[in-house]
Write an enzyme that holds these catalytic residues in place. Sequence first.
Site, mmCIF file in Angstrom:
data_model
loop_
_atom_site.group_PDB
_atom_site.id
_atom_site.type_symbol
_atom_site.label_atom_id
_atom_site.label_comp_id
_atom_site.label_asym_id
_atom_site.label_seq_id
_atom_site.Cartn_x
_atom_site.Cartn_y
_atom_site.Cartn_z
ATOM 1 N N GLN A 100 0.842 -1.194 0.000
ATOM 2 C CA GLN A 100 0.000 0.000 0.000
ATOM 3 C C GLN A 100 0.881 1.248 0.000
ATOM 4 O OE1 GLN A 100 -2.348 1.692 3.358
ATOM 5 N NE2 GLN A 100 -4.127 1.082 2.140
ATOM 6 N N TYR A 181 -6.023 10.999 4.092
ATOM 7 C CA TYR A 181 -4.647 11.293 3.719
ATOM 8 C C TYR A 181 -4.594 12.064 2.398
ATOM 9 C CZ TYR A 181 -3.781 8.234 7.645
ATOM 10 O OH TYR A 181 -3.782 7.683 8.900
ATOM 11 N N ARG A 228 -7.635 2.092 -2.705
ATOM 12 C CA ARG A 228 -8.494 2.070 -1.526
ATOM 13 C C ARG A 228 -9.213 3.401 -1.367
ATOM 14 N NH1 ARG A 228 -7.459 1.638 5.018
ATOM 15 N NH2 ARG A 228 -8.814 -0.170 5.354
ATOM 16 N N GLY A 321 -9.122 -6.723 9.328
ATOM 17 C CA GLY A 321 -7.998 -6.014 9.891
ATOM 18 C C GLY A 321 -7.613 -6.529 11.255
ATOM 19 N N ARG A 322 -8.274 -6.010 12.301
ATOM 20 C CA ARG A 322 -7.883 -6.333 13.673
ATOM 21 C C ARG A 322 -7.870 -7.831 13.955
ATOM 22 N NH1 ARG A 322 -11.779 -2.002 16.495
ATOM 23 N NH2 ARG A 322 -12.843 -2.305 14.496
#
Length: 365
Positions: A100, A181, A228, A321-322
């Site tokens: 990424q 971002y 993404r 993810g987590r």
Amino acid sequence: MSSEALFSPARLGAIEVRNRIAMAPLTRSRAGMDGLPSPLAVEYYRQRASAGLLITEATNISPQGCGYAYTPGIYTDAQVAAWKQVTDAVHVADGRIVMQLWHVGRMSHISLQEGGTAPVAPSALQAGGSVFTEKGFEPPSMPRALQTHEIAGIVEDYRQAALRAKAAGFDGVEVHAANGYLLEQFLRDSTNQRGDRYGGSIENRARLILEVVDAVAGVWGPDRVGLRLSPLSTAIGDTPLDSTPMQTHAYLARQLGARGLAFLHVVEGQMHGEDSSAARYDNAALRAAFGSGAYIANNGYDRQRALDATASGHADMVAFGRAFIGNPDLVARLRLNAPLFDAPFSAYFGGDAEGYTEFTTQQAA
């Protein structure tokens, strides 16, 4: 499609995957301040290589792109060499991994910028929230607006990062245009107040993302490039929404689909466990706008939702993810419907092997 589609092989452009479970990008803050991935990263990614696709932690494309301490980069030869050890280990385990590519824009602090200069952004608007520096969490510094002539240099930084990711042995790249971002800062009219060809209309605000995608696809081919998005996320830096999120992101998705990208990776709805069926947004319409490319769904999916999403055709792949933090064998656990280990939050960021490649509390088999 079968209810077991989640565990069946698939193809994301030119990338063949053995199941439809992706590991989402997870910032773990274990790299050196020189942007070198920790030697432990080799084992960390190898342990999770049973995922159909590993998406690396967000990786800085340049020193300017850095906004958090202890995050890795892909702008030096030493960083390439360190990442090559990771990709080799993943490939020996028959895994697939993409990098990424990340530029944080205004979500940075002067202590993380070369020479203590201001972070850059589409417009001189200070972000909320906090960034992680060597002193701990601090408010983002006031950014300066990029001048029009500087933007070509940002695009070139992405192209060079793509070249280095290829040299490091990755199977492709994901362009990070989400979570408040830099690229998303350009896309949203709430954070982009420019008057040049990169501001104003949806087409102008999407211009930088598309220039970056074209530059990266020129290195990899579009069928090894994903992107993404997080159309409704305000979690990072309290980023305000775009005023027309559906129209803005549908336009971008159509442009990406026309380029033949391998996949579109979407954070559906708000982050951190909120309802992903948010008002004013239609994820199915976004996927339709993208066309025939693969769609990776993300945000709060559990086993049953992932089974349903892939069986119904809502998603070609689901990113977790987590759950991958404390369960390197997540694919096997999901297949068997086995209990998952809930890694403590204290293990998420920083530290060494504990909470990263090993846990003091052993998971139940």
